[in-house]
Design a protein around this motif. Structure first.
Motif, PDB file in Angstrom:
ATOM      1  N   GLY A 121     -41.692  47.004 -25.368  1.00  0.00           N
ATOM      2  CA  GLY A 121     -43.023  47.592 -25.459  1.00  0.00           C
ATOM      3  C   GLY A 121     -43.459  48.015 -24.072  1.00  0.00           C
ATOM      4  N   PRO A 122     -44.581  48.731 -23.961  1.00  0.00           N
ATOM      5  CA  PRO A 122     -45.054  49.151 -22.642  1.00  0.00           C
ATOM      6  C   PRO A 122     -45.223  47.974 -21.692  1.00  0.00           C
ATOM      7  CG  PRO A 122     -46.248  50.290 -24.366  1.00  0.00           C
ATOM      8  CD  PRO A 122     -45.433  49.233 -25.043  1.00  0.00           C
ATOM      9  N   GLY A 123     -44.466  47.996 -20.588  1.00  0.00           N
ATOM     10  CA  GLY A 123     -44.536  46.924 -19.608  1.00  0.00           C
ATOM     11  C   GLY A 123     -43.856  45.646 -20.024  1.00  0.00           C
ATOM     12  N   GLN A 124     -43.078  45.692 -21.091  1.00  0.00           N
ATOM     13  CA  GLN A 124     -42.477  44.463 -21.623  1.00  0.00           C
ATOM     14  C   GLN A 124     -40.955  44.589 -21.718  1.00  0.00           C
ATOM     15  OE1 GLN A 124     -44.329  43.735 -25.404  1.00  0.00           O
ATOM     16  NE2 GLN A 124     -46.355  43.382 -24.531  1.00  0.00           N
ATOM     17  N   THR A 125     -40.256  43.581 -21.210  1.00  0.00           N
ATOM     18  CA  THR A 125     -38.803  43.482 -21.370  1.00  0.00           C
ATOM     19  C   THR A 125     -38.464  42.092 -21.879  1.00  0.00           C
ATOM     20  OG1 THR A 125     -38.569  42.840 -19.037  1.00  0.00           O
ATOM     21  CG2 THR A 125     -38.223  45.171 -19.579  1.00  0.00           C
TER      22      THR A 125
END
Length: 337
Positions: A8-12
Motif C-alpha cells: 500500500g502507499p508507504g507500506q512494505t
C-alpha cells in the motif's frame, strides 16, 4: 518462500509465497544478493506500480545461484552463479511491475537463455558485488552514448553509484583524464579510490575554474574561450550542472543526461549554438546489461567500494528505509543466507 512486497502507499512487508514451479524452458535462482534502487522507494511511496493490481514485488538488481534447470534449457547447470537481466521476463519486468521481484528467496527466470536473461559469473566473484550488475549497466549505457575516444577528457557530475560506475567505465575505455564533481566529501574520496584523476567539491570550489586548471582551455565554433573538456556526464540531476555545461562547453563537446531531472530545465539555445554541443539522453541498458559484467569481474575491487551498506534479508525492510533516506547511504545491498 519470503518476498518483499509493496502492500500500500508507504507500506512494505515480507510476504510468504509459494515456491516457484520450474517449467521446461525455465530456471530457478536462489537469490544471494540484491541491490536497492531509488525506484524501489518511489514505488513504495505511490503504493505499487500501476496498472498492476494488488501487492507489487520489489527488487530488480539480483545475483544468485541456479538451483533448478528445466529440461529444455541449454548452457546452464545447477550450481552456476549468475546475474540476471530483469527486462527479460516475458510477463513483465522483474521488480518493476512484473509478477516477480528479486527481493525473494527464489526467483523464477522464464524462458532462460544465457546471454539474454542471465550471464554466468565466476564463483569467486562476491554476490554482493555481482548484484551491482544492473545499475552499472545503466551507468555503462550513459558512457556508451557519449562514444568516448581514448584520451578524452571527462567530467562526471554526481558521485553516487551511477557516477562512480561511469568513472570506472571511462577508465575501461581509455579516457585521458576523469574528474568527478560532488558536494559530499566521502563520495569524492570514493571517486579517488576507484581511480578518478581528480575531484571537485562544488560546494567549496569554483567548478569551472578548477576544470580549466585541470583540462585546459578550448574554444567554441567562433574562437571564444571555453573549457577543454570533451565529455560531460550528468549523474546529479540538478539545474546547476546544465548551467555550468551550457556556459563552458567547447566546440562539439558532448553532454549526456543520465540523471532524472524532476523539474523542467530551461535551455538557452542561443548560448550553445556556437559550441555545437551534442546533447544526448540515456535511459536503461539496451545492450549493456551483460557488457558491463566483464568490467565488474575485471574491476571487482573498485566496484566493491561503491557499496556503503549491507543488510541481511531479515532486515530488508530496514534496508529499504535507509536507502530511501536522503544522504543516509550510497549503495545498499541486501544479502541472503
Amino acid at each position: 518462500m519470503r518476498t518483499v512486497m509493496v502492500t500500500g502507499p508507504g507500506q512494505t512487508a515480507v510476504v510468504e509465497e509459494p515456491e516457484p514451479s520450474c517449467g521446461p524452458k525455465d530456471i530457478v535462482v536462489k537469490v544471494k544478493a540484491c541491490g536497492i534502487c531509488g525506484s524501489d522507494a518511489h514505488y513504495t511511496t505511490i503504493g505499487g506500480i500501476p496498472p498492476r493490481q494488488g501487492a507489487t514485488p520489489l527488487g530488480h538488481e539480483p545475483a544468485g545461484m541456479v538451483i533448478e534447470v528445466g529440461a529444455e534449457v541449454s548452457g546452464l547447470s545447477t550450481g552456476d552463479h549468475v546475474v540476471i537481466n530483469p527486462m527479460s521476463d516475458p510477463r513483465g519486468v522483474i521488480g518493476n511491475g512484473g509478477p516477480t521481484g528479486a527481493l525473494t528467496d527464489a526467483l523464477l527466470i522464464k524462458d532462460a537463455e544465457v546471454g539474454r536473461s542471465v550471464a554466468i559469473i565466476p564463483k569467486d566473484l562476491p554476490f554482493e558485488v555481482a548484484a551491482l550488475n544492473e545499475p552499472m549497466a545503466v551507468a555503462y549505457h550513459g558512457v556508451n552514448r557519449t562514444n568516448p575516444k581514448p584520451g578524452d577528457k571527462v567530467v562526471i557530475f554526481g558521485a553516487g553509484p551511477i557516477g562512480l560506475g561511469a568513472a570506472i567505465a571511462y577508465q575501461d575505455k581509455g579516457a585521458g583524464h576523469v574528474i568527478v564533481v560532488d558536494i559530499i566529501g566521502s563520495r569524492l574520496d570514493k571517486a579517488l579510490a576507484i581511480g578518478a584523476d581528480a575531484v571537485i567539491n562544488s560546494a567549496e570550489e569554483d567548478v569551472a575554474a578548477r576544470i580549466r586548471a585541470l583540462h585546459g582551455t578550448g574554444t567554441d565554433g567562433i574562437g571564444a574561450p571555453r573549457l577543454g573538456t570533451d565529455i560531460y556526464y550528468d549523474a546529479a540531476g540538478v539545474p546547476q550542472v546544465i548551467d555550468t555545461v551550457m556556459a563552458s562547453a567547447k566546440h562539439r563537446a558532448t553532454l549526456v543526461i543520465v540523471a532524472v531531472h524532476k523539474k523542467p530545465v530551461p535551455l538557452d539555445f542561443g548560448q550553445i549554438l556556437t559550441s555545437e554541443l551534442t546533447l544526448v539522453m540515456s535511459m536503461g541498458y539496451p545492450t549493456e546489461i551483460f557488457e558491463v559484467t566483464q568490467s565488474i569481474i575485471a574491476n571487482r575491487d573498485k566496484y566493491t567500494r561503491l557499496i556503503s551498506h549491507r543488510f541481511p534479508f531479515v532486515d530488508a525492510l530496514e534496508a529499504l528505509k535507509v536507502a530511501s533516506t536522503p544522504g543516509a547511504a550510497d549503495k545498499v545491498v541486501v544479502t541472503f543466507d
